[in-house]
Design a protein around this motif. Structure first.
Motif: not given
Ligand code: FAD
Length: 439
Positions: A71, A142, A192, A197, A396, A432
């Protein structure tokens, strides 16, 4: 040496390279404007695979991207020419109802956590779209409909299992590597790859309520002022919000997590704002609430969003918010913080914005690359209108990875985060993300 050959024989995951079946699906993320081509997509099956992937990437000198839910609007999960650690096969959730805890794997989506916990009437704070990854969400903070009751998701993580830049598997909790535990709660993906979690769950039941009214934006100023004036001090099960759509109405409302009847006084308060164009008061299950925005926010469209955290919304800031109604494109929202988010000492976790009272987001979605500049420019210009009241930005929601914006995201935690980064990732292997350079 190709990565597949360099991975230990015990590797149980899958390696995709350009041309492999599924490669293009694997490199696609939520923001359709992100079009990067990793040299390898390493789909890990367990923490040992993650260790192998980190070790191989380092040996080959490849940039590492970590994909949770994909995301990140900036596309941080996808390293051009690098090695993407894809956690989508590590997406399970195991609930221990008597202990009120869940073990959530690093690639799990919010929907999987809610689906596993709700049969027991349990939940913890998550975001508001079920296809978001727990990984990125929890590491940055979060925020969701339960945050005013229970704090951020990161406030509810009691332990992390992490593969470090050295390729070691360690635990971080209040008693084990407390510095790392502190940094993982708000410092993003800098430290890392989190493979698990451990989260605290709460008896929140399964019921919720959404109440909204649509008003003409042109004469909505007084109602907006009154509604948001009572937002932070509202009962904690309630999260007040406001939205305005280009050329559309002003929507005011709240989400309530708990027995709907208890929200009657707030529904009355909403109704007292004036005669609305439309009114929606809808009791729904917590699970349905969590899936409500899944379709409008589906993967694949081109996206941009710009955000601010604000402590005060004086009249001029409300006017700047309402200006979105006169724009040609896009939408904006205000969501209330406070409550249990603000109970936590700003230094207790790496998420420093405990005094923020509202999160403002301006966003747009479109499909034609020729429209990129118009959408991005409009969002930036309208968001600049709220700039004077900005106290920082949620990590985020960082739109630009420039140094100044990243520093605003980490605020008072920045110096300590740099020190922890130096200890755990001195070579900036995990770069990244909203990146913290080692001190
Ligand atoms: C449609 C939408 C709705 C959203 N709603 C909310 C909301 O309600 N509340 C809120 O707080 N935020 C919200 N967000 C923002 C969201 O928290 C961030 O986009 C977050 O980075 C998403 O995490 P992901 O794992 O899906 O993304 P990814 O693109 O997979 O990862 C994002 C970042 O986190 C790192 N990462 C992911 N997983 C891990 C892991 N297991 N260990 C280490 N690093 C990791 C990645 O390397 C990258 O740097 C929303 C985003 C979108 C697009």
């Amino acid at each position: 040496m190709p990565a597949a050959a360099a991975l230990p024989v015990a590797f149980t995951g899958e390696v995709l390279v350009p041309g492999s079946p599924g490669y293009d699906e694997a490199r696609a993320v939520w923001n359709g404007a992100v079009d990067r081509r990793p040299a390898y997509v390493v789909r890990c099956a367990d923490p040992q695979d993650v260790r192998a992937a980190v070790t191989v990437a380092r040996r080959l000198g490849l940039p590492i991207g970590v994909r949770g839910g994909g995301h990140s609007a900036a596309g941080h999960a996808v390293p051009d020419g690098g090695l993407m650690i894809d956690l989508s096969r590590m997406a399970g959730v195991v609930v221990d109802p008597p202990a009120r805890t869940a073990q959530v794997q690093g690639g799990a989506l919010l929907g999987a956590m809610d689906a596993a916990t709700q049969p027991f009437g349990l939940a913890t704070t998550a975001g508001i779209v079920s296809h978001t990854g727990i990984g990125g969400l929890a590491l940055g903070g979060g925020v969701g409909w339960l945050a005013r009751q229970l704090g951020l998701l990161c406030d509810n993580v009691v332990g992390f299992e992490v593969v470090t830049a050295a390729g070691e598997l360690v635990r971080a909790s209040a008693d084990e590597h407390p510095d790392l535990f502190w940094a993982l709660r708000g410092g993003g993906g800098n430290f890392g790859v989190v493979t698990r979690f451990d989260v605290a769950l709460h008896d929140v039941g399964t019921q919720a309520l959404s109440a909204e009214v649509d008003l003409r934006a042109a004469d909505g100023f007084g109602a907006l002022q009154e509604w948001l004036g009572g937002a932070v001090d509202a009962p904690r099960p309630a999260t007040f919000h406001a939205e305005v759509l280009a050329g559309g109405p002003l929507t005011l409302g709240f989400v309530w997590v708990g027995p709907p009847d208890a929200a009657d006084p707030l529904v009355a308060r909403l109704d007292a704002l004036g005669t609305p164009l439309t009114r929606r008061v809808e009791p729904l299950s917590y699970l349905d609430l969590q899936r409500r925005f899944d379709l409008p926010t589906a993967h694949g469209r081109r996206r941009y969003a710009k955000s601010h955290l604000v402590a005060e919304l004086p009249d001029a800031a409300l006017t700047a918010f309402l200006a979105h109604a006169d724009a040609e494109i896009g939408a904006a929202s205000l969501m209330t913080y406070g409550g249990a988010i603000a109970d936590v000492d700003p230094a207790a976790t790496a998420f420093p914005h405990r005094g923020a009272r509202f999160e403002y987001d301006a966003g747009a979605a479109w499909d034609d690359p020729a429209d990129d500049e118009r959408h991005v420019g409009t969002c930036r210009a309208l968001a600049a209108g709220l700039g004077p009241w900005s106290t920082g930005v949620y990590v985020n929601a960082v739109a630009e990875s420039e140094d100044a914006e990243v520093r605003r995201a980490y605020g008072s935690s920045y110096a300590r985060l740099r020190a922890v980064k130096s200890q755990w990732d001195p070579d900036n292997v995990f770069a990244l993300n909203a990146n913290i350079p080692p001190a």
